[in-house]
Scaffold this motif. Structure first.
Motif, PDB file in Angstrom:
ATOM      1  N   PRO A   1     -50.395 -68.528 -25.693  1.00 48.21           N
ATOM      2  CA  PRO A   1     -50.450 -69.977 -25.935  1.00 48.21           C
ATOM      3  C   PRO A   1     -50.046 -70.815 -24.723  1.00 48.21           C
ATOM      4  O   PRO A   1     -50.600 -71.900 -24.513  1.00 48.21           O
ATOM      5  CB  PRO A   1     -49.475 -70.168 -27.100  1.00 48.21           C
ATOM      6  N   GLU A   2     -49.094 -70.329 -23.916  1.00 46.76           N
ATOM      7  CA  GLU A   2     -48.656 -71.102 -22.756  1.00 46.76           C
ATOM      8  C   GLU A   2     -49.758 -71.220 -21.711  1.00 46.76           C
ATOM      9  O   GLU A   2     -49.814 -72.190 -20.957  1.00 46.76           O
ATOM     10  CB  GLU A   2     -47.427 -70.443 -22.128  1.00 46.76           C
ATOM     11  N   CYS A   3     -50.642 -70.229 -21.650  1.00 48.16           N
ATOM     12  CA  CYS A   3     -51.688 -70.215 -20.634  1.00 48.16           C
ATOM     13  C   CYS A   3     -53.003 -70.825 -21.126  1.00 48.16           C
ATOM     14  O   CYS A   3     -53.924 -71.026 -20.334  1.00 48.16           O
ATOM     15  CB  CYS A   3     -51.940 -68.776 -20.164  1.00 48.16           C
ATOM     16  N   MET A   4     -53.122 -71.100 -22.407  1.00 49.04           N
ATOM     17  CA  MET A   4     -54.376 -71.602 -22.959  1.00 49.04           C
ATOM     18  C   MET A   4     -54.602 -73.057 -22.567  1.00 49.04           C
ATOM     19  O   MET A   4     -53.708 -73.886 -22.693  1.00 49.04           O
ATOM     20  CB  MET A   4     -54.380 -71.473 -24.483  1.00 49.04           C
ATOM     21  N   VAL A   5     -55.774 -73.348 -22.067  1.00 53.90           N
ATOM     22  CA  VAL A   5     -56.175 -74.709 -21.729  1.00 53.90           C
ATOM     23  C   VAL A   5     -57.394 -75.057 -22.562  1.00 53.90           C
ATOM     24  O   VAL A   5     -58.388 -74.302 -22.576  1.00 53.90           O
ATOM     25  CB  VAL A   5     -56.502 -74.840 -20.228  1.00 53.90           C
ATOM     26  N   ASN A   6     -57.340 -76.173 -23.281  1.00 59.39           N
ATOM     27  CA  ASN A   6     -58.455 -76.587 -24.139  1.00 59.39           C
ATOM     28  C   ASN A   6     -59.722 -76.762 -23.326  1.00 59.39           C
ATOM     29  O   ASN A   6     -59.721 -77.389 -22.262  1.00 59.39           O
ATOM     30  CB  ASN A   6     -58.124 -77.899 -24.855  1.00 59.39           C
ATOM     31  N   ALA A   7     -60.805 -76.205 -23.823  1.00 56.02           N
ATOM     32  CA  ALA A   7     -62.117 -76.370 -23.202  1.00 56.02           C
ATOM     33  C   ALA A   7     -63.070 -76.940 -24.243  1.00 56.02           C
ATOM     34  O   ALA A   7     -62.709 -77.126 -25.409  1.00 56.02           O
ATOM     35  CB  ALA A   7     -62.620 -75.031 -22.675  1.00 56.02           C
ATOM     36  N   SER A   8     -64.296 -77.217 -23.824  1.00 57.28           N
ATOM     37  CA  SER A   8     -65.273 -77.774 -24.765  1.00 57.28           C
ATOM     38  C   SER A   8     -65.525 -76.804 -25.913  1.00 57.28           C
ATOM     39  O   SER A   8     -65.774 -77.203 -27.039  1.00 57.28           O
ATOM     40  CB  SER A   8     -66.575 -78.084 -24.029  1.00 57.28           C
ATOM     41  N   VAL A   9     -65.448 -75.515 -25.615  1.00 64.12           N
ATOM     42  CA  VAL A   9     -65.549 -74.476 -26.649  1.00 64.12           C
ATOM     43  C   VAL A   9     -64.419 -73.484 -26.419  1.00 64.12           C
ATOM     44  O   VAL A   9     -64.359 -72.822 -25.391  1.00 64.12           O
ATOM     45  CB  VAL A   9     -66.908 -73.744 -26.578  1.00 64.12           C
ATOM     46  N   GLY A  10     -63.501 -73.394 -27.362  1.00 66.24           N
ATOM     47  CA  GLY A  10     -62.414 -72.424 -27.253  1.00 66.24           C
ATOM     48  C   GLY A  10     -61.386 -72.804 -26.203  1.00 66.24           C
ATOM     49  O   GLY A  10     -61.120 -73.986 -25.941  1.00 66.24           O
ATOM     50  N   PHE A  11     -60.816 -71.778 -25.570  1.00 67.38           N
ATOM     51  CA  PHE A  11     -59.776 -71.973 -24.566  1.00 67.38           C
ATOM     52  C   PHE A  11     -60.148 -71.227 -23.295  1.00 67.38           C
ATOM     53  O   PHE A  11     -60.878 -70.239 -23.330  1.00 67.38           O
ATOM     54  CB  PHE A  11     -58.422 -71.441 -25.073  1.00 67.38           C
ATOM     55  N   GLN A  12     -59.613 -71.729 -22.178  1.00 62.68           N
ATOM     56  CA  GLN A  12     -59.823 -71.068 -20.902  1.00 62.68           C
ATOM     57  C   GLN A  12     -58.484 -70.743 -20.267  1.00 62.68           C
ATOM     58  O   GLN A  12     -57.451 -71.338 -20.602  1.00 62.68           O
ATOM     59  CB  GLN A  12     -60.650 -71.945 -19.963  1.00 62.68           C
ATOM     60  N   CYS A  13     -58.482 -69.800 -19.336  1.00 65.38           N
ATOM     61  CA  CYS A  13     -57.267 -69.437 -18.612  1.00 65.38           C
ATOM     62  C   CYS A  13     -57.089 -70.373 -17.422  1.00 65.38           C
ATOM     63  O   CYS A  13     -58.039 -71.055 -17.004  1.00 65.38           O
ATOM     64  CB  CYS A  13     -57.342 -67.979 -18.142  1.00 65.38           C
ATOM     65  N   PRO A  14     -55.888 -70.436 -16.850  1.00 64.04           N
ATOM     66  CA  PRO A  14     -55.637 -71.352 -15.726  1.00 64.04           C
ATOM     67  C   PRO A  14     -56.562 -71.140 -14.539  1.00 64.04           C
ATOM     68  O   PRO A  14     -56.985 -72.096 -13.893  1.00 64.04           O
ATOM     69  CB  PRO A  14     -54.181 -71.054 -15.359  1.00 64.04           C
ATOM     70  N   GLU A  15     -56.903 -69.865 -14.207  1.00 61.98           N
ATOM     71  CA  GLU A  15     -57.767 -69.609 -13.060  1.00 61.98           C
ATOM     72  C   GLU A  15     -59.161 -70.198 -13.246  1.00 61.98           C
ATOM     73  O   GLU A  15     -59.725 -70.788 -12.329  1.00 61.98           O
ATOM     74  CB  GLU A  15     -57.867 -68.096 -12.800  1.00 61.98           C
ATOM     75  N   CYS A  16     -59.713 -70.041 -14.456  1.00 61.21           N
ATOM     76  CA  CYS A  16     -61.050 -70.590 -14.711  1.00 61.21           C
ATOM     77  C   CYS A  16     -61.026 -72.114 -14.689  1.00 61.21           C
ATOM     78  O   CYS A  16     -61.981 -72.757 -14.248  1.00 61.21           O
ATOM     79  CB  CYS A  16     -61.587 -70.074 -16.046  1.00 61.21           C
ATOM     80  N   VAL A  17     -59.936 -72.695 -15.173  1.00 58.65           N
ATOM     81  CA  VAL A  17     -59.836 -74.153 -15.158  1.00 58.65           C
ATOM     82  C   VAL A  17     -59.738 -74.661 -13.725  1.00 58.65           C
ATOM     83  O   VAL A  17     -60.357 -75.654 -13.352  1.00 58.65           O
ATOM     84  CB  VAL A  17     -58.608 -74.607 -15.976  1.00 58.65           C
ATOM     85  N   ARG A  18     -58.936 -73.958 -12.896  1.00 58.66           N
ATOM     86  CA  ARG A  18     -58.794 -74.398 -11.509  1.00 58.66           C
ATOM     87  C   ARG A  18     -60.114 -74.348 -10.769  1.00 58.66           C
ATOM     88  O   ARG A  18     -60.383 -75.157  -9.899  1.00 58.66           O
ATOM     89  CB  ARG A  18     -57.766 -73.509 -10.795  1.00 58.66           C
ATOM     90  N   SER A  19     -60.953 -73.387 -11.125  1.00 60.19           N
ATOM     91  CA  SER A  19     -62.255 -73.284 -10.462  1.00 60.19           C
ATOM     92  C   SER A  19     -63.238 -74.323 -10.977  1.00 60.19           C
ATOM     93  O   SER A  19     -64.295 -74.545 -10.386  1.00 60.19           O
ATOM     94  CB  SER A  19     -62.842 -71.879 -10.661  1.00 60.19           C
ATOM     95  N   GLY A  20     -62.877 -74.961 -12.095  1.00 58.68           N
ATOM     96  CA  GLY A  20     -63.737 -76.001 -12.653  1.00 58.68           C
ATOM     97  C   GLY A  20     -64.961 -75.470 -13.354  1.00 58.68           C
ATOM     98  O   GLY A  20     -65.895 -76.210 -13.639  1.00 58.68           O
TER      99      GLY A  20
END
Length: 296
Positions: free
Chosen positions: A39-58
């Motif tokens: 839960p601490e690493c989950m970032v809301n995405a348009s569908v489901g959740f993404q990890c911090p690395e995927c979010v940083r890459s945009g």
């Protein structure tokens, strides 16, 4: 640690663990890379959740990389090297230690000294004599090898996780405010001609903040409490020539600042966090001015 492939024999009969926090079981996976995340690493995405690395890459969010930038529990930015400031602080302490070993007379200009000469003479040296910088330089000054070894090991053990949890700016604020609080209480309560040195005030501040953070995350607090009790026993044991004032001052400041860092409500996070830092600093300044007026 290499990620285990989904469906490998090792994971066939066990719950996956977060790839960033291997001690936490989770049933959630990043919708982009499919790695398990807690839960601490989950970032809301348009569908489901993404990890911090995927979010940083945009990738896959439909937003700019900074739009959903992952944050630490205190609201800080997650960095590639979560121990960078800890390494720098250790480096500064080691550099000052080497300088003192090469030129021992330098020690007299760096330690925390209340006032010299003592009453009834007007101080010309020490904090009361206008050398305010000693409250900071003493935080990075060590003379004995055992002293700096113990403090730097403690800084590495406590500082790294705190820097990762708080973020660099908040971590640096915690360190310096705790150290200054330790210097202020030592200046206030110790004899004015007593020389005080060492990073122990800041280290005890890290102890206090670590206890608060572990409580916030519902971790087992027995190890940190046991270590803190052992350190307090040494602090108040006769014959060790330890500045208990610096230890207690740093500990109290660390608990206060640490609590504000991890418990501040999200909508007023910066106000509560930095407001608490400012309040503790104001107390440090007030105590310093009162003691200076008393000694001058």
């Amino acid at each position: 640690m290499d990620d285990q492939a989904a469906g490998s024999p090792q994971n066939a009969h066990s719950v996956p663990t977060c790839y960033r926090h291997p001690d936490r079981e989770t049933g959630i996976r990043c919708t982009r890379c499919e790695r398990p995340i807690c839960p601490e690493c989950m970032v809301n995405a348009s569908v489901g959740f993404q990890c911090p690395e995927c979010v940083r890459s945009g990738s896959g969010t439909g937003h700019a990389p900074t739009a959903a930038m992952p944050r630490t529990i205190a609201g800080g930015t997650i960095t590639a090297d979560p121990r960078l400031l800890t390494k720098i602080l250790i480096g500064i302490n080691l550099a000052v230690f080497i300088a003192v070993q090469v030129n021992e007379s330098l020690l007299n200009d760096l330690v925390l000294l209340g006032a010299w000469p003592p009453a009834p003479f007007t101080p010309t040296q020490g904090v009361a004599g206008g050398e305010w910088y000693r409250m900071v330089t003493s935080m990075f000054t060590h003379q004995e090898i055992w002293h700096i070894a113990f403090n730097m090991l403690s800084l590495w053990w406590l500082g790294g996780p705190l820097e990762a949890a708080l973020g660099r700016v908040r971590y640096l604020a915690l360190y310096f405010i705790s150290g200054l609080a330790g210097s202020a209480l030592a200046y206030l309560l110790a004899a004015p001609n007593t020389a005080t040195l060492g990073a122990s005030g800041a280290i005890f501040g890290l102890f206090g903040a670590t206890a608060v953070l572990m409580r916030r995350l519902n971790y087992d607090m027995r190890p940190i409490i046991a270590l803190l009790v052992i350190n307090l026993i040494f602090t108040f044991s006769p014959g060790f020539n330890i500045s208990w004032q610096a230890h207690i001052g740093g500990l109290v400041a660390g608990v206060a600042v640490g609590y504000a860092m991890v418990h501040a409500p999200r909508e007023r996070r910066a106000l509560v966090q930095y407001g608490t830092c400012a309040l503790v600093l104001a107390v440090v300044v007030l105590l310093t001015l009162l003691r200076t007026a008393q000694l001058s």
